[in-house]
Design a protein around this motif. Structure first.
Motif, mmCIF file in Angstrom:
data_model
loop_
_atom_site.group_PDB
_atom_site.id
_atom_site.type_symbol
_atom_site.label_atom_id
_atom_site.label_comp_id
_atom_site.label_asym_id
_atom_site.label_seq_id
_atom_site.Cartn_x
_atom_site.Cartn_y
_atom_site.Cartn_z
ATOM 1 N N ALA A 159 49.094 41.231 -20.685
ATOM 2 C CA ALA A 159 49.676 39.443 -19.769
ATOM 3 C C ALA A 159 50.383 39.086 -19.782
ATOM 4 O O ALA A 159 50.308 38.221 -18.700
ATOM 5 C CB ALA A 159 48.544 38.787 -21.216
ATOM 6 N N THR A 160 51.800 39.382 -20.323
ATOM 7 C CA THR A 160 52.812 38.944 -19.565
ATOM 8 C C THR A 160 53.358 39.426 -18.351
ATOM 9 O O THR A 160 53.628 38.557 -17.497
ATOM 10 C CB THR A 160 53.895 38.865 -20.479
ATOM 11 N N LYS A 161 52.537 40.440 -18.050
ATOM 12 C CA LYS A 161 53.169 40.965 -16.729
ATOM 13 C C LYS A 161 51.973 40.766 -15.558
ATOM 14 O O LYS A 161 52.545 40.800 -14.290
ATOM 15 C CB LYS A 161 53.052 43.024 -16.755
ATOM 16 N N ALA B 165 50.454 37.731 -15.387
ATOM 17 C CA ALA B 165 51.473 36.456 -14.947
ATOM 18 C C ALA B 165 53.060 36.189 -14.113
ATOM 19 O O ALA B 165 52.297 35.439 -12.768
ATOM 20 C CB ALA B 165 51.539 35.596 -16.777
ATOM 21 N N SER B 166 53.504 37.380 -13.877
ATOM 22 C CA SER B 166 54.138 36.976 -12.916
ATOM 23 C C SER B 166 54.168 38.001 -11.277
ATOM 24 O O SER B 166 54.910 38.364 -10.947
ATOM 25 C CB SER B 166 56.012 37.376 -13.216
#
Length: 297
Positions: free
Chosen positions: A131-133, A135-136
């Motif tokens: 998920a963090t990847k 987001a950006s």
């Protein structure tokens, strides 16, 4: 002779560059002509993509190509062969996040949220997205496009709101999709939900056809769609063909109104937005300047 995806993507990039120059020169005749050619090539690209997706679902050595939609059973989750098990594992791990998102969006067929993209990828490729990847990713893609233009065959971009042409919050799309397809009109969420259901059901059908039973997660994803489509399920029976038929029946009801809303917004976007904004959305400053200019006239 049918053009390959790569040839069509090169044509799209060339036509978009020509369109940009024609707009700068304020050559309205050339703009109209190039837009017509763009629409024709976009339709051909869609057809070529469908053909490639169907071909990639058969067993073979190209299971991790950009448009591959083969099941996890043919990858690291399957019993490794003695010939090159390490090579397969390293190949899967090397797939960039943007390609993983592209694969999931290609399967779903319409703009989707990171959560749905991750669920679809896990259901059909056996591995959740980070998920963090996600987001950006869109910001990284916008920086890359701003710096390099159409250097890549595709970009992960934003869906656009139909009224303000700003990025639709939390929705990702693919740059080579026709502009109306990337716009969220009043009926957009429902129409795209139905499109997602069809894409999921069709992928399950393809996997069954080539002897690769879909994962439990794939069936669960389809069930989530079916439970929210009238006539898509009966008791505990879940039939992909039934889901497809029910979704298409509802799409027909809303198609004309949805097409009109998306088409009108797309026409405004082509006039008001530059290339970057058509992919990643107008900024609040751009809208403020546009509104101020309209008020002064």
């Amino acid at each position: 002779m049918t053009s390959s995806l790569e040839d069509l993507e090169q044509q799209l990039a060339q036509l978009r560059a020509q369109l940009r120059e024609a707009r700068r020169a304020r050559d309205t005749a050339a703009v109209a002509h190039i837009r017509g050619k763009l629409r024709t090539v976009e339709v051909a690209w869609e057809h070529a993509l469908d053909v490639e997706v169907a071909a990639d679902t058969t067993p073979g050595e190209q299971q991790l190509a950009v448009h591959t939609l083969t099941p996890p059973g043919t990858r690291a989750t399957a019993t490794p062969s003695r010939s090159a098990p390490r090579e397969k594992r390293s190949t899967q791990a090397a797939v960039p996040i943007r390609e993983q998102v592209h694969q999931a969006l290609t399967l779903l067929g319409a703009p989707a949220s990171p959560k749905l993209i991750s669920s679809a990828y896990e259901a059909f490729f056996g591995k959740p997205l980070v998920a963090t990847k996600l987001a950006s990713l869109r910001r990284d893609e916008e920086r890359s496009f701003t710096a390099q233009g159409y250097a890549r065959p595709y970009y992960i971009c934003a869906a656009l709101t139909h009224d303000r042409l700003t990025p639709a919050r939390g929705l990702l799309a693919v740059s080579v999709w026709p502009l109306p397809r990337r716009i969220m009109g009043p009926l957009g969420p429902r129409m795209d939900f139905l499109t997602h259901a069809i894409g999921t059901a069709e992928q399950i059908q393809r996997l069954n056809a080539v002897g690769h039973p879909p994962s439990d997660a794939a069936w669960q994803l389809l069930r989530r769609f079916a439970l929210n489509i009238p006539g898509a399920h009966e008791n505990d029976t879940l039939d992909p063909a039934r889901v497809i038929s029910a979704a298409r029946n509802e799409i027909v009801v809303h198609q004309e109104s949805d097409d009109a809303s998306r088409g009108s917004a797309a026409d405004r976007a082509r006039i008001q937005l530059d290339d970057v904004q058509q992919l990643f959305g107008a900024t609040p400053l751009h809208n403020a300047l546009r509104d101020a200019g309209g008020a002064s006239n």
